[in-house]
Structures are given as C-alpha cells and as structure tokens.
Write a protein that holds these residues in place. Structure first.
Motif, PDB file in Angstrom:
ATOM      1  N   TRP A 132       0.834  -1.200   0.000  1.00 42.10           N
ATOM      2  CA  TRP A 132       0.000   0.000   0.000  1.00 42.10           C
ATOM      3  C   TRP A 132       0.869   1.250   0.000  1.00 42.10           C
ATOM      4  O   TRP A 132       0.604   2.212  -0.733  1.00 42.10           O
ATOM      5  N   ASP A 178     -11.970  -8.983   7.000  1.00 42.35           N
ATOM      6  CA  ASP A 178     -12.504  -9.713   5.849  1.00 42.35           C
ATOM      7  C   ASP A 178     -11.571  -9.666   4.640  1.00 42.35           C
ATOM      8  O   ASP A 178     -11.939 -10.100   3.553  1.00 42.35           O
ATOM      9  N   GLY A 179     -10.366  -9.133   4.822  1.00 43.42           N
ATOM     10  CA  GLY A 179      -9.410  -9.062   3.724  1.00 43.42           C
ATOM     11  C   GLY A 179      -9.492  -7.794   2.906  1.00 43.42           C
ATOM     12  O   GLY A 179      -8.742  -7.621   1.943  1.00 43.42           O
ATOM     13  N   GLY A 180     -10.377  -6.878   3.281  1.00 41.71           N
ATOM     14  CA  GLY A 180     -10.511  -5.610   2.579  1.00 41.71           C
ATOM     15  C   GLY A 180      -9.859  -4.476   3.340  1.00 41.71           C
ATOM     16  O   GLY A 180      -8.912  -4.681   4.109  1.00 41.71           O
ATOM     17  N   GLN A 182     -10.778  -0.345   5.097  1.00 42.48           N
ATOM     18  CA  GLN A 182     -11.714   0.715   5.438  1.00 42.48           C
ATOM     19  C   GLN A 182     -11.057   2.062   5.170  1.00 42.48           C
ATOM     20  O   GLN A 182      -9.947   2.321   5.608  1.00 42.48           O
ATOM     21  N   HIS A 193     -15.902   0.972   2.734  1.00 41.75           N
ATOM     22  CA  HIS A 193     -15.169  -0.280   2.619  1.00 41.75           C
ATOM     23  C   HIS A 193     -14.802  -0.497   1.156  1.00 41.75           C
ATOM     24  O   HIS A 193     -15.651  -0.403   0.270  1.00 41.75           O
ATOM     25  N   VAL A 194     -13.510  -0.767   0.909  1.00 41.21           N
ATOM     26  CA  VAL A 194     -13.020  -1.020  -0.442  1.00 41.21           C
ATOM     27  C   VAL A 194     -12.183  -2.296  -0.400  1.00 41.21           C
ATOM     28  O   VAL A 194     -11.853  -2.813   0.667  1.00 41.21           O
ATOM     29  N   SER A 195     -11.832  -2.790  -1.567  1.00 41.39           N
ATOM     30  CA  SER A 195     -10.964  -3.967  -1.598  1.00 41.39           C
ATOM     31  C   SER A 195      -9.552  -3.559  -1.218  1.00 41.39           C
ATOM     32  O   SER A 195      -9.153  -2.394  -1.375  1.00 41.39           O
ATOM     33  N   ALA A 196      -8.781  -4.508  -0.726  1.00 38.40           N
ATOM     34  CA  ALA A 196      -7.389  -4.222  -0.372  1.00 38.40           C
ATOM     35  C   ALA A 196      -6.606  -3.772  -1.606  1.00 38.40           C
ATOM     36  O   ALA A 196      -5.741  -2.892  -1.524  1.00 38.40           O
ATOM     37  N   GLN A 197      -6.905  -4.349  -2.745  1.00 38.60           N
ATOM     38  CA  GLN A 197      -6.200  -3.999  -3.975  1.00 38.60           C
ATOM     39  C   GLN A 197      -6.457  -2.544  -4.371  1.00 38.60           C
ATOM     40  O   GLN A 197      -5.574  -1.856  -4.889  1.00 38.60           O
ATOM     41  N   ASP A 198      -7.680  -2.064  -4.121  1.00 37.54           N
ATOM     42  CA  ASP A 198      -8.038  -0.700  -4.516  1.00 37.54           C
ATOM     43  C   ASP A 198      -7.678   0.349  -3.462  1.00 37.54           C
ATOM     44  O   ASP A 198      -7.861   1.547  -3.706  1.00 37.54           O
ATOM     45  N   HIS A 249     -17.263   0.079  -3.587  1.00 40.27           N
ATOM     46  CA  HIS A 249     -17.223   0.465  -2.173  1.00 40.27           C
ATOM     47  C   HIS A 249     -18.606   0.352  -1.560  1.00 40.27           C
ATOM     48  O   HIS A 249     -19.609   0.286  -2.285  1.00 40.27           O
TER      49      HIS A 249
END
Length: 440
Positions: A132, A178-180, A182, A193-198, A249
């Motif tokens: 990140w 959950d792997g995402g 905030q 809430h977004v994905s970890a990748q995004d 999101h």
C-alpha cells in the motif's frame, strides 16, 4: 505521541467552523527552507518512515556537512535537518535527490504518509501495508492535482492493529478482518469499505475529492477538519468519486481505536527504540544503522523500528545494549516514553524558554513520572511547549506544560472532564509532580 492516546472527535458539522486560508501553508520542505533562530530548517518527508541504509547514511552526511550534526524526528515520522547555513539549499536538494529521497520536486511537501511501523514484522497486523505504501506514494507523486495539497495533509496506513487510529489523519486506510480495507476521512463520520487492492487508489481519490470540495465551497482548507462540509457529506463526495473511477465500495461504521507506538525492546522480527525528545546524534544514528538489516522505520512517536529478520536472540540483545549505551530507550520502563517537547530556545524565536532543558531537568529530578500524588494523571504524556502554538504536540489526552509570558510554566490537562482553559502555575520544573497533584 509518547503513550497510548485516544482520538479526539470533530465537533458536529452544525457547530463546525470552516477555515478558509488566504495563502498556501508555510510548512517547510527540502526545497522550501524555514528560517529559524538556529539557522535554516529543512523537513524531509519519509513516506511510512521507511529509510534504506544508504538513505539513512545520506541524511547523516547531509546534517554533518550542512546542518547542526543531529537529525530531528517529527510526529509524522519525518526528519528535520536544522542549523543549515544560508545558500546551502541547492546542495541539500542534490544530496537528497541522489539518495532517492526527492522523487518529485512538485510533490516533496505532500508526501506525508504514516504507516504501522511493525507491519509485516510481528503477528499482530492483518496484512503487510508495505505494498500500500509503495503504491500510494507512487500514485501521489504522479497526480498533478495532489500538488495542491498542503504540507499538513496526512495519510495513514493501518495494518489493522489500530495503532494509527488516534493520529487524526485526513485519510486513513485500515485493513479489515474480511481481507478488505476501510477508508475514513478526518476523525468523524462513517467510512467506506473497499478492496485491499483498490485501497491506495481510493486513498488518493479521497484526497483529490477533498481538494474539489474545498474549491466548490470557495474555501482553501489545509486539513479535512477545516472544510465547511460535515463529515458524512465529505464521505458521500468521496463515494461519488470512487464510483466514477470504477472503485467498488460500500458505507460502513468506522472502526475506532487508540493511537499507540511500539514498546521499546525486541518485538517479533524487529528491535524498537524510543528517541528522547526526537533528537538523534551522529553516534546514535550510526548504531541504528549498524543494528538494522536493510532499512529503518521511523515512527510517528519519535521512535525507530529496526527490522532484524533471522537475527539470533543473542545478537539482538547485544544490539539493544549498544543502542542503550548511546542514550536510546530500549526498554518499557523509561520515563522518556511520556515526555515530549517542541524545539524551544534557542532554535525558535517565539519560544519563551529552553523547554528541552527544563523537561530534561524535570525528568532528572524524577518529576516527569509524576509518580507520587498525581493520581489519574500519572499515565498521561507530558508535552512541553515554548508558547501557546504547542508545535508538534500529541493528539488526544495529555498534560500541556506551556511556557508563560510572565516566566515559568502553566499546566493544563487535556482530557475528558477537564477544562483546558483551567491552568495552574509551575515556577520550578522540578516541582511538576507536586503541581500536578493540585489538579483534581
């Protein structure tokens, strides 16, 4: 900064007062130096506090050749070089550019990113935020709009342990179970809430949405808290921008926590030390680089984390002994963990006192611990300031020790249930514990 702190909530939007700046902020950088009483000052942004060993050596070389010989850590994990002579700015910039510390001259003051310093080094984070950090810094330096951010705008990347929750960053990205991730703005309101990748792209989009909101409202704000928008209104604006950029999101309640730095000592695959008053001498810097494997991580609590993967327990113990011998804090019992101060005299013309000398004297007298008679105040950090600006003070609960115009100091407790306007005098710093006991 120096102890576990709670985050302070923003006032409700109906009571908030928008701040409109009629100029750019005056935060120093490496290309814009600040004239202080002890010479010019440069602030070098270190995203995530991460320095390679060669970069650490370059900083040491810069301050020994051009500055006062010491490196000064900030509450954002950055480094200040003080005591610079007039006309050395170009040489300093050349040194830092060669070391990779100045990747974009147009963004050098806006690369304010803090990250969980133990991420990937122990078992307490939900993910390693280093990807990140790299992605956000790269995207930030590639964004033309981001150049308009103030030098005070702050990003925080939390690996899920909640150690950055109380820093009141403008944009906080926190790993979720959950792997995402905030995404939260300022210190109040709901989150996204977004994905970890995004997550890195979403953080930059949030900063750019902040700039748009300021322009739309006719204000020039430096921080999220200064916008006329309510907290949830800004979150809504960020959501629209994420949608426009194809970033999925959903809104959710914000996770809370308390800001805290790592305790000194051996932790996981790392060593952690605290730097008294954030000032590192050349011998201390040499020992830090000697003990680290590959890099150093500067923390927002004026500490340093040294990754030591694969190092034996014996060698780690030996390294901590060497670090202790040069005056760094290597164990959890030191009173220095509670004590901080601005630069004070003689470095700052606005300061009314040599606050660092007074803080040191109070600590030497045993007063800084406030162990006797201070009651519930004994766990709060103490911050010494040369004037009411309180530069570099920690967020959340603390004891403010502020130099008074008439001489001596005035004490106030910043905590729920206390009136910050109520102060008590302190004429002799060695009597700090006794004076604290007078505050109910």
């Amino acid at each position: 900064m120096l102890a576990a702190m709670s985050s302070a909530a923003l006032r409700p939007s109906s009571q908030a007062t928008a701040v409109s700046r009629d100029r750019g902020d005056a935060c120093p950088g490496t290309l814009r130096l600040h004239a202080a009483d002890d010479g010019a000052l440069a602030r070098v942004r270190i995203p995530g506090g991460v320095l390679t060993l060669s970069q650490a050596e370059a900083l040491a070389d810069a301050t020994q050749r051009l500055g006062d010989g010491d490196l000064h850590l900030t509450s954002r994990g950055n480094v200040q070089v003080r005591g610079l002579a007039d006309g050395c700015g170009a040489e300093l910039a050349e040194l830092l550019t060669a070391a990779g510390l100045l990747p974009s001259r147009g963004h050098e003051r806006v690369r304010n990113i803090v990250a969980s310093p133990l991420s990937g080094l122990d078992n307490h984070g939900l993910l390693d935020v280093r990807p990140w950090l790299s992605a956000l810094d790269t995207a930030l330096c590639a964004s033309e709009p981001a150049q308009a951010l103030s030098g005070r705008f702050l990003f925080a990347l939390d690996d899920g342990r909640g150690d950055l929750a109380g820093l009141e960053a403008d944009v906080t990205v926190r790993a979720t179970a959950d792997g995402g991730a905030q995404l939260a703005l300022g210190s109040a309101g709901r989150a996204l809430h977004v994905s970890a990748q995004d997550a890195p792209r979403a953080a930059l989009a949030a900063a750019e949405a902040f700039l748009e909101a300021g322009r739309a409202g006719g204000t020039r704000a430096w921080r999220v808290a200064e916008l006329a928008l309510g907290a949830d209104e800004l979150t809504e604006s960020v959501g629209h921008r994420l949608t426009a950029e194809g970033i999925g999101h959903e809104r959710q309640a914000r996770e809370t926590g308390r800001s805290h730095g790592p305790s000194p000592g051996a932790i996981g695959d790392a060593l952690s030390v605290h730097v008294p008053l954030g000032r590192l001498s050349a011998p201390q810097w040499r020992e830090l680089t000697r003990a680290a494997l590959g890099e150093l991580r500067l923390t927002p609590w004026r500490g340093v984390v040294l990754p030591t993967p694969g190092t034996t327990a014996v060698r780690r113990t030996e390294a901590l002994a060497r670090l202790d011998a040069v005056g760094l804090v290597t164990g959890p019992g030191s009173p220095w963990l509670r004590v901080g101060a601005c630069i004070g005299r003689p470095g700052c013309a606005k300061s009314r006192a040599d606050v660092r000398a007074d803080a040191t004297a109070a600590l030497a007298a045993g007063a800084a611990l406030a162990a006797s008679g201070a009651g519930r105040h004994q766990s709060l950090p103490l911050y010494w300031s040369g004037c009411e600006r309180r530069c570099g003070h920690p967020r959340g609960e603390r004891i403010d020790v502020v130099a008074a115009p008439e001489g001596g100091y005035r004490l106030s407790v910043v905590a729920p249930g206390h009136d910050e306007a109520r102060t008590v005098p302190l004429d002799d710093p060695s009597r700090l514990a006794d004076v604290l006991a007078e505050i109910p």
